[in-house]
Design a protein around this motif. Structure first.
Motif, short mmCIF file in Angstrom:
data_model
loop_
_atom_site.label_atom_id
_atom_site.label_comp_id
_atom_site.label_asym_id
_atom_site.label_seq_id
_atom_site.Cartn_x
_atom_site.Cartn_y
_atom_site.Cartn_z
N SER A 295 5.75 -14.64 13.60
CA SER A 295 4.78 -14.68 12.52
C SER A 295 4.26 -13.29 12.18
O SER A 295 4.20 -12.88 11.01
N VAL A 296 3.88 -12.52 13.23
CA VAL A 296 3.37 -11.16 12.99
C VAL A 296 4.48 -10.25 12.46
O VAL A 296 4.25 -9.43 11.57
N LYS A 297 5.68 -10.42 13.01
CA LYS A 297 6.81 -9.61 12.54
C LYS A 297 7.04 -9.82 11.05
O LYS A 297 7.27 -8.87 10.29
N LYS A 298 6.97 -11.09 10.61
CA LYS A 298 7.17 -11.40 9.19
C LYS A 298 6.11 -10.71 8.34
O LYS A 298 6.39 -10.18 7.26
N GLN A 299 4.87 -10.68 8.85
CA GLN A 299 3.79 -10.04 8.10
C GLN A 299 3.99 -8.53 8.03
O GLN A 299 3.61 -7.89 7.04
N ILE A 300 4.62 -7.95 9.06
CA ILE A 300 4.90 -6.51 9.03
C ILE A 300 6.04 -6.22 8.06
O ILE A 300 5.97 -5.31 7.23
N VAL A 301 7.10 -7.02 8.14
CA VAL A 301 8.28 -6.81 7.29
C VAL A 301 7.92 -7.00 5.82
O VAL A 301 8.45 -6.30 4.93
N THR A 302 7.04 -7.92 5.51
CA THR A 302 6.66 -8.17 4.11
C THR A 302 5.46 -7.33 3.67
O THR A 302 4.86 -7.58 2.62
N ASN A 303 5.10 -6.35 4.50
CA ASN A 303 4.04 -5.38 4.17
C ASN A 303 2.64 -5.99 4.06
O ASN A 303 1.76 -5.43 3.40
N VAL A 304 2.44 -7.15 4.69
CA VAL A 304 1.06 -7.65 4.80
C VAL A 304 0.26 -6.64 5.62
O VAL A 304 -0.91 -6.35 5.34
N TYR A 305 0.91 -6.10 6.65
CA TYR A 305 0.37 -4.98 7.41
C TYR A 305 1.27 -3.78 7.14
O TYR A 305 2.47 -3.82 7.44
N GLY A 306 0.72 -2.74 6.56
CA GLY A 306 1.51 -1.55 6.25
C GLY A 306 1.59 -0.60 7.42
O GLY A 306 0.89 -0.77 8.43
N VAL A 307 2.45 0.41 7.30
CA VAL A 307 2.62 1.41 8.35
C VAL A 307 1.27 2.05 8.66
O VAL A 307 0.53 2.46 7.76
#
Length: 387
Positions: free
Chosen positions: A16-28
């Protein structure tokens, strides 16, 4: 979290968190939820959320900065090329070794050592540490030991609860918070906590039935005062069940249930002598008794002393049977007929259950292992007349 797959919970959180990172919900460079925040959001233990963050770290999706939190990684800066001479080994990105705390009343050659052997063997197989604390059967020591192990940061706990009417507050807190916990030799009434123990009722029934086969009918049950401990209750139940199955009335006047010298912090010469004298007086008062069922090994030793000091012979005049007895090879002690619990398997299962709970997997709420009846030198065919 509506997934119905059989994946462990920590993997579901990871994905779930990985998906949010990949889709830029959480940015670099952005901070992601902490262990505590993830645990609360997904209604899991912090051990589970910690495992999910470790997977994210291993895949280089996040960097964890002590005291600050976890942040979405920049592949070019956070994990850029490193000179060969300063490269960290691949193991630097692996999760730290799992640590399991063990709180046990005490252990000895009659019972407890096998438990620890089994746990040590399983911890080696699973590449984890085992940290031991003894409570000596004192509830306050047990609470303090649990608190210290949690402060140390153990990932799971195995607890052999102290005898007593109630489980301490720390154990209840662990159950409520769904911390990875397995109880040994006890089960928590009315509360969903994993437990592993001997099938004490069946073991006691088997031992009592063996005495019936030898012709014994007047059997004295020897125990400490009632403590509302499930292991003791189950042994009493099995003893009574055997009488019912053989159509024999239970005579509780033959029982002695006030032996205190084997209780925690009570094992001293004065208390031992008082218990031996109590048993000698009971045998004199009830000469029809032909067998003694001791609920534990140390009580069997009291019974043996009382019988011999009364001028009676074991097993010709009085047979003795008990739970647990140390090995008798190389002069290891008197060979009582006894119930031998499968301690090492109990220990191995306890470690395995804790690890599975940590991974979000379901384990049986109660596991009861079969025990073996070992024939020793302390039982024989019942005598036909009073000595």
């Amino acid at each position: 979290m509506n997934e119905t797959s059989s994946k462990p919970l920590y993997e579901k959180i990871f994905e779930s968190v990985k998906k949010q990172i990949v889709t830029n919900v959480y940015g670099v460079g952005e901070r992601i939820p902490s262990e505590k925040e993830l645990a609360e959001a997904y209604k899991v233990s912090r051990i589970t959320s910690k495992k999910a963050l470790e997977l994210l770290t291993n895949e280089r999706l996040i960097v964890r900065k002590p005291g600050r939190g976890s942040f979405v990684a920049d592949p070019d800066t956070d994990f850029g090329p490193v000179p060969a001479a300063t490269q960290a080994p691949a193991s630097a990105f692996k999760a730290e070794m799992t640590t399991i705390g063990l709180v046990i009343t005490d252990f000895g050659n009659s019972y407890g050592t096998g438990l620890i052997y089994g746990m040590e063997e399983a911890s080696r197989d699973h590449d984890c540490f085992l940290v031991l604390r003894r409570s000596f059967g004192i509830p306050a020591n047990e609470e303090l030991s649990i608190q210290k192990l949690l402060h140390l940061g153990v990932d799971g706990l195995i607890v052999f609860p102290a005898q007593g009417e109630y489980f301490n507050e720390e154990i209840l807190k662990l159950v409520i918070s769904r911390f990875p916990l397995v109880l040994i030799d006890r089960h928590l009434k009315g509360v969903s906590a994993a437990s592993i123990s001997t099938d004490n009722a069946e073991a006691a029934r088997k031992a009592t039935a063996f005495l019936f086969e030898l012709g014994h009918r007047h059997i004295s049950f020897l125990s400490p005062p009632p403590t509302d401990t499930t292991a003791v209750e189950d042994r009493v139940e099995g003893f009574i069940q055997a009488f019912a199955e053989h159509g024999i009335a239970v005579d509780k006047d033959l029982w002695v249930s006030d032996l205190t010298s084997t209780l925690p912090n009570s094992f001293n010469e004065n208390n031992i002598e008082e218990d031996v004298q109590r048993l000698m007086a009971h045998l004199k008062r009830r000469p029809e008794i032909t067998a003694l069922f001791a609920i534990e090994y140390n009580i069997a030793l009291l019974a043996k002393a009382a019988v011999e000091r009364s001028g009676l012979r074991i097993p010709q005049d009085i047979s003795i049977i008990c739970f647990d007895s140390p090995p008798t090879g190389l002069g290891g002690g008197y060979a009582f007929t006894h119930i031998r619990q499968n301690e090492e398997e109990m220990g191995r299962l306890a470690v395995g259950h804790v690890l599975r709970i940590m991974q979000g997997q379901a384990v049986p709420n109660k596991v009861m292992l079969e025990a073996d009846l070992i024939i020793g030198d302390s039982t024989a065919i019942a005598r036909q007349e009073y000595p």
